[in-house]
Write a protein that holds these residues in place. Structure first.
Motif, PDB file in Angstrom:
ATOM      1  N   LYS A 138       0.561  -1.306  -0.306  1.00 22.13           N
ATOM      2  CA  LYS A 138       0.419   0.269  -0.280  1.00 22.13           C
ATOM      3  C   LYS A 138       1.197   1.336  -0.126  1.00 22.13           C
ATOM      4  CE  LYS A 138      -3.438   2.316   2.620  1.00 22.13           C
ATOM      5  NZ  LYS A 138      -4.163   2.613   4.155  1.00 22.13           N
ATOM      6  N   ASN A 139       1.784   1.177   0.897  1.00 22.27           N
ATOM      7  CA  ASN A 139       2.943   2.404   1.249  1.00 22.27           C
ATOM      8  C   ASN A 139       3.430   2.465   1.852  1.00 22.27           C
ATOM      9  OD1 ASN A 139       0.845   4.943   0.448  1.00 22.27           O
ATOM     10  ND2 ASN A 139       0.092   4.743   2.166  1.00 22.27           N
ATOM     11  N   CYS A 140       5.486   2.933   1.201  1.00 19.72           N
ATOM     12  CA  CYS A 140       6.489   2.925   1.229  1.00 19.72           C
ATOM     13  C   CYS A 140       6.691   4.147   2.024  1.00 19.72           C
ATOM     14  CB  CYS A 140       7.233   2.687   0.162  1.00 19.72           C
ATOM     15  SG  CYS A 140       7.255   1.220  -0.293  1.00 19.72           S
ATOM     16  N   ILE A 141       7.992   3.932   3.016  1.00 16.22           N
ATOM     17  CA  ILE A 141       8.655   5.263   3.928  1.00 16.22           C
ATOM     18  C   ILE A 141      10.138   5.269   3.738  1.00 16.22           C
ATOM     19  CG2 ILE A 141       9.797   5.207   5.838  1.00 16.22           C
ATOM     20  CD1 ILE A 141       6.726   4.203   7.104  1.00 16.22           C
ATOM     21  N   ALA A 142      10.511   6.527   3.191  1.00 16.05           N
ATOM     22  CA  ALA A 142      12.070   6.517   2.632  1.00 16.05           C
ATOM     23  C   ALA A 142      12.393   6.930   3.952  1.00 16.05           C
ATOM     24  CB  ALA A 142      12.114   7.557   1.751  1.00 16.05           C
ATOM     25  N   GLU A 143      13.712   6.298   4.086  1.00 21.26           N
ATOM     26  CA  GLU A 143      14.866   6.753   5.341  1.00 21.26           C
ATOM     27  C   GLU A 143      15.360   7.035   4.459  1.00 21.26           C
ATOM     28  OE1 GLU A 143      17.038   5.064   8.795  1.00 21.26           O
ATOM     29  OE2 GLU A 143      15.950   4.262   8.445  1.00 21.26           O
ATOM     30  N   VAL A 144      16.008   9.048   4.147  1.00 22.11           N
ATOM     31  CA  VAL A 144      17.164   9.064   3.410  1.00 22.11           C
ATOM     32  C   VAL A 144      18.399   9.887   4.545  1.00 22.11           C
ATOM     33  CG1 VAL A 144      18.068  11.064   2.118  1.00 22.11           C
ATOM     34  CG2 VAL A 144      15.535  10.036   1.572  1.00 22.11           C
ATOM     35  N   THR A 145      19.331   9.402   4.602  1.00 18.30           N
ATOM     36  CA  THR A 145      20.164   9.930   5.757  1.00 18.30           C
ATOM     37  C   THR A 145      21.847  10.851   4.696  1.00 18.30           C
ATOM     38  OG1 THR A 145      20.359   7.853   7.470  1.00 18.30           O
ATOM     39  CG2 THR A 145      22.201   9.380   7.240  1.00 18.30           C
ATOM     40  N   ASN A 146      22.223  12.291   5.285  1.00 20.79           N
ATOM     41  CA  ASN A 146      23.246  12.598   4.727  1.00 20.79           C
ATOM     42  C   ASN A 146      24.597  12.171   5.617  1.00 20.79           C
ATOM     43  OD1 ASN A 146      22.518  14.077   6.984  1.00 20.79           O
ATOM     44  ND2 ASN A 146      21.788  15.892   5.795  1.00 20.79           N
ATOM     45  N   THR A 147      25.403  12.759   4.510  1.00 20.17           N
ATOM     46  CA  THR A 147      27.035  12.289   4.881  1.00 20.17           C
ATOM     47  C   THR A 147      27.847  13.298   4.643  1.00 20.17           C
ATOM     48  OG1 THR A 147      26.202  10.007   4.824  1.00 20.17           O
ATOM     49  CG2 THR A 147      28.735  10.829   5.248  1.00 20.17           C
ATOM     50  N   PRO A 148      28.332  13.763   5.553  1.00 19.33           N
ATOM     51  CA  PRO A 148      28.561  13.737   6.738  1.00 19.33           C
ATOM     52  C   PRO A 148      28.011  14.345   8.156  1.00 19.33           C
ATOM     53  CG  PRO A 148      30.811  15.233   6.242  1.00 19.33           C
ATOM     54  CD  PRO A 148      29.384  15.154   5.397  1.00 19.33           C
ATOM     55  N   TRP A 149      26.655  15.298   7.670  1.00 20.88           N
ATOM     56  CA  TRP A 149      25.743  16.240   8.668  1.00 20.88           C
ATOM     57  C   TRP A 149      25.245  15.186  10.085  1.00 20.88           C
ATOM     58  CZ3 TRP A 149      25.686  16.913   3.065  1.00 20.88           C
ATOM     59  CH2 TRP A 149      26.304  17.726   2.716  1.00 20.88           C
ATOM     60  N   GLY A 150      25.211  13.608   9.020  1.00 21.27           N
ATOM     61  CA  GLY A 150      24.579  12.901  10.156  1.00 21.27           C
ATOM     62  C   GLY A 150      23.310  13.168  10.852  1.00 21.27           C
ATOM     63  N   GLU A 151      22.503  13.748   9.519  1.00 21.86           N
ATOM     64  CA  GLU A 151      20.737  14.158   9.465  1.00 21.86           C
ATOM     65  C   GLU A 151      20.430  13.374   8.836  1.00 21.86           C
ATOM     66  OE1 GLU A 151      20.811  18.973   9.732  1.00 21.86           O
ATOM     67  OE2 GLU A 151      21.377  17.736   8.013  1.00 21.86           O
ATOM     68  N   LYS A 152      18.350  12.651   8.707  1.00 24.51           N
ATOM     69  CA  LYS A 152      18.046  11.402   8.523  1.00 24.51           C
ATOM     70  C   LYS A 152      16.750  12.191   8.213  1.00 24.51           C
ATOM     71  CE  LYS A 152      19.352   7.417  10.415  1.00 24.51           C
ATOM     72  NZ  LYS A 152      18.834   6.375  10.900  1.00 24.51           N
ATOM     73  N   VAL A 153      15.423  11.925   7.430  1.00 20.62           N
ATOM     74  CA  VAL A 153      14.619  11.888   7.048  1.00 20.62           C
ATOM     75  C   VAL A 153      13.420  10.944   6.491  1.00 20.62           C
ATOM     76  CG1 VAL A 153      14.730  13.049   4.463  1.00 20.62           C
ATOM     77  CG2 VAL A 153      13.271  14.185   6.448  1.00 20.62           C
ATOM     78  N   PHE A 154      12.371  10.906   7.440  1.00 19.13           N
ATOM     79  CA  PHE A 154      11.679   9.567   6.787  1.00 19.13           C
ATOM     80  C   PHE A 154      10.246  10.699   6.229  1.00 19.13           C
ATOM     81  CE2 PHE A 154      13.530   8.050  10.302  1.00 19.13           C
ATOM     82  CZ  PHE A 154      14.525   7.055  10.228  1.00 19.13           C
ATOM     83  N   PHE A 155       9.604   9.811   5.162  1.00 18.92           N
ATOM     84  CA  PHE A 155       8.552   9.985   4.685  1.00 18.92           C
ATOM     85  C   PHE A 155       8.203   9.371   4.325  1.00 18.92           C
ATOM     86  CE2 PHE A 155      12.017  10.964   1.561  1.00 18.92           C
ATOM     87  CZ  PHE A 155      10.964  10.718   0.397  1.00 18.92           C
ATOM     88  N   VAL A 156       6.264   8.614   4.029  1.00 22.85           N
ATOM     89  CA  VAL A 156       4.797   8.292   3.353  1.00 22.85           C
ATOM     90  C   VAL A 156       5.127   8.693   1.408  1.00 22.85           C
ATOM     91  CG1 VAL A 156       2.937   7.033   3.568  1.00 22.85           C
ATOM     92  CG2 VAL A 156       4.673   7.456   5.670  1.00 22.85           C
ATOM     93  N   PHE A 157       5.133   7.214   1.321  1.00 20.92           N
ATOM     94  CA  PHE A 157       5.419   7.822  -0.165  1.00 20.92           C
ATOM     95  C   PHE A 157       4.498   6.418  -0.969  1.00 20.92           C
ATOM     96  CE2 PHE A 157       9.365   5.878  -0.440  1.00 20.92           C
ATOM     97  CZ  PHE A 157       9.271   5.111  -2.009  1.00 20.92           C
ATOM     98  N   SER A 158       3.723   6.721  -1.815  1.00 14.81           N
ATOM     99  CA  SER A 158       3.233   5.643  -2.627  1.00 14.81           C
ATOM    100  C   SER A 158       4.324   4.913  -3.579  1.00 14.81           C
ATOM    101  CB  SER A 158       1.956   6.682  -3.696  1.00 14.81           C
ATOM    102  OG  SER A 158       1.040   5.398  -4.510  1.00 14.81           O
ATOM    103  N   PRO A 159       3.883   4.185  -3.668  1.00 15.73           N
ATOM    104  CA  PRO A 159       5.313   2.755  -4.207  1.00 15.73           C
ATOM    105  C   PRO A 159       4.938   3.221  -5.712  1.00 15.73           C
ATOM    106  CG  PRO A 159       3.593   1.513  -3.671  1.00 15.73           C
ATOM    107  CD  PRO A 159       3.242   2.582  -2.775  1.00 15.73           C
ATOM    108  N   GLY A 160       3.564   3.004  -6.629  1.00 18.16           N
ATOM    109  CA  GLY A 160       4.339   3.168  -7.163  1.00 18.16           C
ATOM    110  C   GLY A 160       4.398   4.566  -8.573  1.00 18.16           C
ATOM    111  N   SER A 161       4.416   5.889  -7.956  1.00 19.02           N
ATOM    112  CA  SER A 161       4.624   6.872  -8.052  1.00 19.02           C
ATOM    113  C   SER A 161       4.226   7.897  -6.966  1.00 19.02           C
ATOM    114  CB  SER A 161       4.506   7.297  -9.412  1.00 19.02           C
ATOM    115  OG  SER A 161       5.271   8.507 -10.587  1.00 19.02           O
ATOM    116  N   ASP A 162       5.524   8.330  -7.082  1.00 19.68           N
ATOM    117  CA  ASP A 162       4.967   9.629  -6.329  1.00 19.68           C
ATOM    118  C   ASP A 162       5.792  11.041  -6.607  1.00 19.68           C
ATOM    119  OD1 ASP A 162       3.517  11.032  -4.175  1.00 19.68           O
ATOM    120  OD2 ASP A 162       3.808   9.716  -2.884  1.00 19.68           O
ATOM    121  N   LEU A 163       5.440  12.151  -5.657  1.00 19.23           N
ATOM    122  CA  LEU A 163       6.464  13.516  -6.289  1.00 19.23           C
ATOM    123  C   LEU A 163       6.028  13.783  -4.332  1.00 19.23           C
ATOM    124  CD1 LEU A 163       7.853  14.441  -8.055  1.00 19.23           C
ATOM    125  CD2 LEU A 163       5.416  16.300  -8.240  1.00 19.23           C
TER     126      LEU A 163
END
Length: 310
Positions: A138-163
Motif C-alpha cells: 500500500k505505502n512505502c517509507i523512505a529513510e534518507v541519510t546525509n553524510t557527513p552532517w549526520g541527519e536523516k528524514v523519513f517520509f511516506v510515499f506511494s510506491p507506484g509513483s509519487d512526488l
C-alpha cells in the motif's frame, strides 16, 4: 568545519573497521564466537545484488555506476536492526500488514545507507486459496541519510509513483529547491528503485536508480557479516569520490541551509503542501485518494543519525 568532520569520520572509520575486520577473521575460526553484527540469528533476509546508477546533466554532465548488495528484512522478526519498528512503520504508513526493510547491513562497525526503503503491506480482507488473508503493498517509507552532517528524514510515499518536495540537504552540490519523484516496484525476484530531481530552473537534471536481482536467502549473522563485508565502506568511498569529481568540474559548492536559513524544513513542508494543492487539479499523484475514500496526509519527520551514520 564540514570538511574537518568528514576527515575525522574517515580516519575513525578506517581504524575501527580495520580492527573489527581482524576480529571478523578470528570469529570465522571454529574456536571463537565473537558477535560483530547487529543482525540476530534466525532473522531470515532476502539478499539482492545489483547496481546503483547516478546521472546528472546540469550544470555539468556526470554519471557513474557501482555494484551494491542489499538485504530485505521482515521487521517483525528482525528487532535488533537499527530502524523504525514494524509497529511505528505501520502507524506512519496507515497499514496493518507485514513491513519489510531494504537496507545495507552494518559491516565491522560502520553503516552507510543513503536510502532505506520500508515496504508496508496492508491486509484487505480478501481470503486466498488455503485460507490466508491476502495483502498488498500500500505505502512505502523512505529513510534518507546525509553524510557527513549526520541527519536523516523519513517520509511516506506511494510506491507506484509519487512526488515529494525535497526535505533534506543530501548533496553539497544541490540546493533545496525542487521535488523528488519516486518509483518503487514491489520486491520479488527483482528489485527496482528510482528517484529523479525535478528542479524549477534546471528541469529534470538528476536521476538515481537501484536495480538488483535476488541471489539467495540467509538466516545467520555470520554469513551476513561475510557477505556484506566492507559494503557500506565502498558506498561511502564512491560517494566521496564523485563529490571530488564534481568539485574538480567546478560545480558550485552549496553549504548546508541550516547555516543560513533555520526554517528550511518548514519551507520544505510548505512546498509539499503546494504539491497537495496542485494534486487536486490532477497535476501530480502526491495526494490522490488512497482508494478508500480518504485523502492521504504525508508523514514526514527528521532525526539525527546515530554515529556512524546509522
Amino acid at each position: 568545519m564540514e570538511l574537518f568532520l568528514l576527515l575525522c569520520s574517515m580516519v575513525s572509520t578506517f581504524v575501527s573497521s580495520f580492527l573489527l575486520s581482524v576480529l571478523l577473521v578470528i570469529r570465522s575460526l571454529p574456536l571463537y564466537s565473537i558477535n560483530l553484527s547487529p543482525q540476530p540469528d534466525g532473522a531470515t533476509a532476502r539478499i539482492y545484488e545489483g547496481s546503483v546508477r547516478h546521472s546528472r546533466t546540469k550544470p555539468v554532465a556526470n554519471s557513474f555506476e557501482y555494484p551494491v548488495r542489499y538485504a530485505l528484512f521482515d521487521l517483525d522478526s528482525a528487532p535488533q536492526i537499527s530502524h523504525l519498528s514494524a509497529d511505528r512503520a505501520r502507524e506512519a504508513a496507515g497499514t496493518n500488514g507485514p513491513v519489510f526493510l531494504l537496507t545495507i547491513p552494518a559491516s565491522v562497525g560502520y553503516e552507510q545507507n543513503p536510502l532505506r526503503v520500508y515496504y508496508c503491506y496492508h491486509f484487505d480482507g480478501k481470503v486466498e486459496e488455503g485460507g490466508e488473508v491476502s495483502s498488498r503493498l500500500k505505502n512505502c517509507i523512505a529513510e534518507v541519510t546525509n553524510t557527513p552532517w549526520g541527519e536523516k528524514v523519513f517520509f511516506v510515499f506511494s510506491p507506484g509513483s509519487d512526488l515529494v518536495a525535497k526535505p533534506l540537504h543530501v548533496s553539497p552540490f544541490m540546493d533545496m529547491l525542487g521535488n523528488w519523484k519516486l518509483r518503487v516496484d514491489e520486491p520479488g525476484e527483482k528489485l527496482y528503485v528510482a528517484i529523479s530531481v525535478q528542479h524549477p530552473t534546471l528541469g529534470n537534471y538528476f536521476n538515481a536508480t537501484l536495480s538488483a536481482d535476488r541471489v539467495q536467502s540467509s538466516s545467520t549473522s555470520s554469513s551476513l557479516n561475510m557477505y556484506f563485508w566492507l559494503m557500506p565502506h565502498k558506498v561511502a568511498l564512491w560517494i566521496y569520490w564523485q563529490a571530488v569529481k564534481l568539485w574538480w568540474k567546478n560545480v558550485p559548492f552549496i553549504a548546508h541551509p541550516k547555516y543560513s536559513n533555520a526554517t528550511y524544513r518548514d519551507e520544505a513542508l510548505c512546498r509539499n503542501d503546494e504539491l497537495k494543492l496542485s494534486c487536486k487539479a490532477g497535476e501530480c499523484v502526491a495526494c490522490e485518494e488512497d482508494g478508500e475514500g480518504t485523502s492521504r496526509t504525508r508523514w514526514c519527520t527528521w532525526r539525527d543519525a546515530q554515529w556512524p551514520w546509522s
